[in-house]
Design a protein around this motif. Structure first.
Motif, PDB file in Angstrom:
ATOM      1  N   MET A   1     -13.274  30.551  15.427  1.00 21.62           N
ATOM      2  CA  MET A   1     -11.818  30.512  15.635  1.00 21.62           C
ATOM      3  C   MET A   1     -11.391  29.249  16.379  1.00 21.62           C
ATOM      4  SD  MET A   1      -9.469  32.476  14.459  1.00 21.62           S
ATOM      5  CE  MET A   1      -8.073  32.538  15.592  1.00 21.62           C
TER       6      MET A   1
ATOM      7  N   PRO B   1     -11.877  37.272  20.140  1.00 20.86           N
ATOM      8  CA  PRO B   1     -11.364  36.683  18.901  1.00 20.86           C
ATOM      9  C   PRO B   1     -12.038  37.180  17.629  1.00 20.86           C
ATOM     10  CG  PRO B   1     -12.690  35.096  20.122  1.00 20.86           C
ATOM     11  CD  PRO B   1     -12.483  36.269  21.026  1.00 20.86           C
ATOM     12  N   ASP B   2     -13.279  37.657  17.716  1.00 22.89           N
ATOM     13  CA  ASP B   2     -13.925  38.131  16.484  1.00 22.89           C
ATOM     14  C   ASP B   2     -14.316  39.607  16.584  1.00 22.89           C
ATOM     15  OD1 ASP B   2     -16.051  37.839  18.212  1.00 22.89           O
ATOM     16  OD2 ASP B   2     -17.356  36.833  16.774  1.00 22.89           O
TER      17      ASP B   2
ATOM     18  N   ILE C   1     -12.403  43.120  16.149  1.00 22.15           N
ATOM     19  CA  ILE C   1     -11.184  43.859  15.844  1.00 22.15           C
ATOM     20  C   ILE C   1     -11.407  45.309  16.287  1.00 22.15           C
ATOM     21  CG2 ILE C   1     -10.393  42.350  13.979  1.00 22.15           C
ATOM     22  CD1 ILE C   1     -11.720  44.169  11.956  1.00 22.15           C
TER      23      ILE C   1
ATOM     24  N   LEU D   1      -6.371  40.228  19.107  1.00 22.41           N
ATOM     25  CA  LEU D   1      -5.498  39.256  18.461  1.00 22.41           C
ATOM     26  C   LEU D   1      -4.744  39.910  17.306  1.00 22.41           C
ATOM     27  CD1 LEU D   1      -7.524  37.489  20.041  1.00 22.41           C
ATOM     28  CD2 LEU D   1      -7.401  35.825  18.193  1.00 22.41           C
TER      29      LEU D   1
ATOM     30  N   SER E   1      -2.117  38.474  13.969  1.00 26.52           N
ATOM     31  CA  SER E   1      -1.799  37.210  13.315  1.00 26.52           C
ATOM     32  C   SER E   1      -0.632  37.408  12.352  1.00 26.52           C
ATOM     33  CB  SER E   1      -3.038  36.704  12.572  1.00 26.52           C
ATOM     34  OG  SER E   1      -2.896  36.897  11.196  1.00 26.52           O
TER      35      SER E   1
ATOM     36  N   SER F   1      -0.613  37.216   9.358  1.00 27.59           N
ATOM     37  CA  SER F   1      -1.043  37.920   8.147  1.00 27.59           C
ATOM     38  C   SER F   1      -1.307  39.406   8.397  1.00 27.59           C
ATOM     39  CB  SER F   1      -2.316  37.260   7.590  1.00 27.59           C
ATOM     40  OG  SER F   1      -3.398  37.457   8.478  1.00 27.59           O
ATOM     41  N   SER F   2      -1.244  39.859   9.657  1.00 29.10           N
ATOM     42  CA  SER F   2      -1.515  41.273   9.947  1.00 29.10           C
ATOM     43  C   SER F   2      -0.417  42.149   9.351  1.00 29.10           C
ATOM     44  CB  SER F   2      -1.553  41.509  11.462  1.00 29.10           C
ATOM     45  OG  SER F   2      -2.533  40.708  12.071  1.00 29.10           O
TER      46      SER F   2
ATOM     47  N   ARG G   1      -1.608  47.442  10.746  1.00 27.94           N
ATOM     48  CA  ARG G   1      -2.675  46.913  11.605  1.00 27.94           C
ATOM     49  C   ARG G   1      -2.133  46.495  12.966  1.00 27.94           C
ATOM     50  NH1 ARG G   1      -7.639  46.638  10.214  1.00 27.94           N
ATOM     51  NH2 ARG G   1      -8.010  45.228  11.972  1.00 27.94           N
TER      52      ARG G   1
ATOM     53  N   THR H   1      -3.684  48.000  16.260  1.00 29.44           N
ATOM     54  CA  THR H   1      -4.251  47.092  17.251  1.00 29.44           C
ATOM     55  C   THR H   1      -3.552  47.263  18.600  1.00 29.44           C
ATOM     56  OG1 THR H   1      -4.769  45.547  15.470  1.00 29.44           O
ATOM     57  CG2 THR H   1      -4.838  44.673  17.697  1.00 29.44           C
TER      58      THR H   1
END
Lengths: 274, 418
Positions: A66, A134-135, A137, A158, A160, A162-163, A167, A171
């Protein structure tokens, strides 16, 4: 929630009518001792500025997918110079000694390898507020959800542009403290202009998860951009722009020179107060 | 752990093979992974999709590939009869095209116009550039700087096919760093770009999708063996880097316990030296490139550099389904050193007139070892062993010249010059 939690720092800034400033520096660059000095400057402990409101301490990792070139370069040098996972706890203690709360940003394998529960325990003992992952979820975070509950740590996931709405809601449910909204589709690094994706994303998060503070990062490079993002976000996150002057000093053979960092911090501190 | 799990049901809907696999990725990629999974599920159930892919396999790639018995080579493999599944005879020279054609068709179905790929030896990059040219897609290939240097021929091939090749100068400058860079590209371009991963690795659904596109290898082996011998092979063998040709070779046999499965990892200078790429033999469970699997890592979880004479196997992780097959004991994994692989490379050239890729030579060395071992264990048996010859060796000639110290000039001159 404890008074040192990272969310408290964000609410305190909000209470004084501005966005919080979150600054990222990696432990171990230019050296472990050098990074502690830089973190102290970031906190304003040397009197050069009021410092950031919350510190994000990065753990260098061999495969930081990232991260853009600036953070990669600092991380690669830190690893080559021998930084270890345990050094992050000393960095957390240094930030706490400078009077600011600290969260750790780390790729998941380092925590996985250390032992999730042991890492949470040692982070809490050092006075850390939580983790930015960051990686990781929430779908894969079962062990971390349990450990962060056990030690009262913030878990910052995180989201984004595009979420999906679904989601974002999921999240936000899994998060504690605040959410990290990535302003652009891309990796870390300074950009000349932030995109209009950020305000749209923040608006979406606010409607789906009212009350959860939102930090916006990726591509924030100066006080003007910090001011602009501070108008719609609860916190402004800056990383690469802080590391650039440290890389310049390191390249010049004067890694102890923090004057460039001081200038950038002062500009950003000013920016969120505009 | 030997728990019974029906392989057809794996991975589970969240992409796990028991504890392996999953999705350790930035949230920014989740929407694209979900889109890909949904599109694959639709395509997989669509007879038109498979009709088109099968047409390309037949008319463009040259499938089915032959199964070649190699008796002069088998003379060095105990009492075994050895057959090679000739993936080297595919268009572009390796099994990589099987997966690439499938994923390129998926890219078109998703309405995306650009593909990116990582490549080690360059075989996957060449296959991707080929499919991109065929289907009118923009193509960029990330390749470690070490690999662009040692595989210059494949760099030129990709460029001739219209792809842009990016030499990755971060980290160890090999396949793992090329994957990192491709991921970084994808995070920023996911709207119009498909990341065409070349092996059964990465985040879900890639390990599943690549396996399904490579499954044709084992399906054909089963048909060809049944037709020729009236039985399935006693063992199938393949080299394992990320593990796509191996999983293609195993797929149809995983639920058929009488077929033994052998994967041969790159042992480099020897697993005991620490200079190797044998993630299962010499690694430990961790997270890398979006998956939980066996990883070469240090005490802190930093990825260690892998070492192999074969660029295509020079990777410090392995596909999560292989990790699961190893952990359950369904497949056996062994390491083959550079020295053993190069001896097998030379032997196949000299005994059968077939020049294998150095990757595939690891499987050949494994077959020699396995055949010799079986000759001791079961002296009366004549086992039927199929090895996947995943690629041809033309790309490796420069490596071979330097390894064998070939003079680079003719052996004799006739004289008669003025």
């Amino acid at each position: 929630m404890s008074v040192t939690s990272s969310a408290a720092a964000i609410s305190a800034a909000r209470a004084s009518g501005r966005a919080a400033l979150i600054g990222y520096l990696p432990v171990g660059f230019p050296s472990v001792a050098g990074s502690l000095a830089a973190l102290s400057t970031l906190c304003g402990a040397d009197g050069s500025s009021e410092g950031v409101d919350l510190v994000e301490i990065g753990m260098p990792y061999s495969d930081p997918v990232m991260d853009g070139p600036v953070i990669q370069r600092a991380g690669t040098r830190a690893l080559a110079r021998g930084v270890r996972t345990t050094d992050v706890f000393a960095a957390v203690e240094a930030v706490r000694a400078a009077g600011k709360p600290a969260v750790v940003m780390t790729y998941w394998n380092l925590v996985d390898r250390y032992g999730v529960d042991a890492f949470a325990r040692d982070l809490a003992n050092a006075g850390g507020s939580g983790l930015i992952t960051p990686d990781l979820i929430p779908d894969e975070a079962g062990e971390w959800l349990a450990a962060s509950d056990a030690y009262g740590l913030d878990r910052v996931f995180l989201v984004s542009p595009s979420s999906t709405d679904e989601r974002i809601s999921m999240t936000a449910q899994a998060a504690r403290g605040w959410l990290y909204a990535t302003a652009v589709m891309g990796v870390t690094g300074t950009r000349s202009a932030s995109s209009d994706a950020a305000p749209k994303l923040v608006e979406r998060i606010r409607s789906l998860a009212p009350g959860l503070p939102i930090g916006v990062g990726l591509g924030v490079s100066n006080g003007d951009q910090a001011a602009e993002i501070g108008r719609f976000a609860d916190a402004v996150i800056v990383g690469s722009a802080l590391i650039k002057p440290l890389l310049v000093a390191d390249d010049a053979g004067t890694p102890e020179d923090l004057s460039g960092l001081r200038t950038v911090v002062a500009d950003l501190v000013q920016g969120v107060r505009r | 752990m030997n728990r019974r799990v029906n392989q057809a049901s794996l991975p589970d809907p969240s992409g796990h093979f028991d504890i392996f696999g999953g999705r350790y990725v930035p949230e920014a990629l989740v929407a694209a992974l979900d889109q890909l999974d949904a599109e694959f599920t639709r395509a997989n159930a669509d007879p038109d999709f498979w009709a088109e892919l099968n047409r390309l396999r037949r008319e463009y790639s040259g499938r089915p590939t032959p199964l070649t018995e190699v008796p002069r080579f088998a003379a060095h493999c105990g009492r075994a009869r050895v057959l090679l599944k000739r993936e080297d005879l595919n268009h572009t020279g390796s099994h990589k095209i099987n997966n690439v054609l499938g994923q390129a068709l998926l890219t078109k179905r998703m309405g995306k116009t650009r593909v990116i790929a990582e490549t080690g030896a360059g075989q996957h990059g060449v296959a991707t550039a080929t499919a991109a040219a065929l289907m009118g897609l923009e193509c960029r290939v990330y390749m470690g700087k070490v690999d662009t240097d040692r595989q210059a021929l494949n760099v030129a091939r990709m460029q001739l096919l219209g792809a842009e090749v990016v030499a990755v100068e971060s980290g160890s400058q090999t396949l793992k760093d090329a994957m990192n860079e491709a991921m970084r590209d994808w995070v920023a371009t996911v709207d119009d770009t498909h990341y065409l991963i070349g092996t059964v690795a990465g985040a879900h659904p890639f390990p599943k999708i690549v396996r399904e596109f490579q499954r044709v290898i084992s399906t054909e082996i089963a048909e060809q063996m049944t037709e020729r011998f009236g039985q399935l092979p006693d063992a199938v063998c393949a080299c394992v880097g990320g593990g796509s040709n191996a999983l293609g070779t195993f797929a149809d046999f995983i639920d058929t316990p009488q077929v033994a499965l052998y994967g041969f990892e790159a042992g480099g200078d020897g697993v005991e030296t620490g200079r190797h790429a044998a993630s299962i033999q010499g690694g430990s469970v961790g997270v890398l490139h979006g998956m939980r699997t066996y990883v070469l890592q240090d005490a802190d979880g930093q990825t260690m550099d892998s070492h192999s004479i074969s660029a295509g196997l020079d990777y410090p992780g392995v596909g999560p389904e292989h990790a699961w097959l190893a952990a359950t004991g369904r497949a056996d994994y062994e390491a083959v050193t550079d020295t053993e692989a190069m001896a097998a490379f030379q032997l196949l050239c000299r005994t059968e007139g077939i020049m294998p890729a150095i990757e595939s030579a690891h499987a050949l060395a494994g077959v020699m070892r396995l055949g010799q071992r079986l000759a001791v264990e079961q002296p009366d048996a004549t086992p039927l062993i199929v090895a996947c010859l995943s690629g041809r060796g033309d790309k490796d000639v420069a490596t071979a010249i330097s390894y064998f110290g070939l003079p680079g000039h003719p052996d004799l001159y006739t004289g008669g010059q003025a």
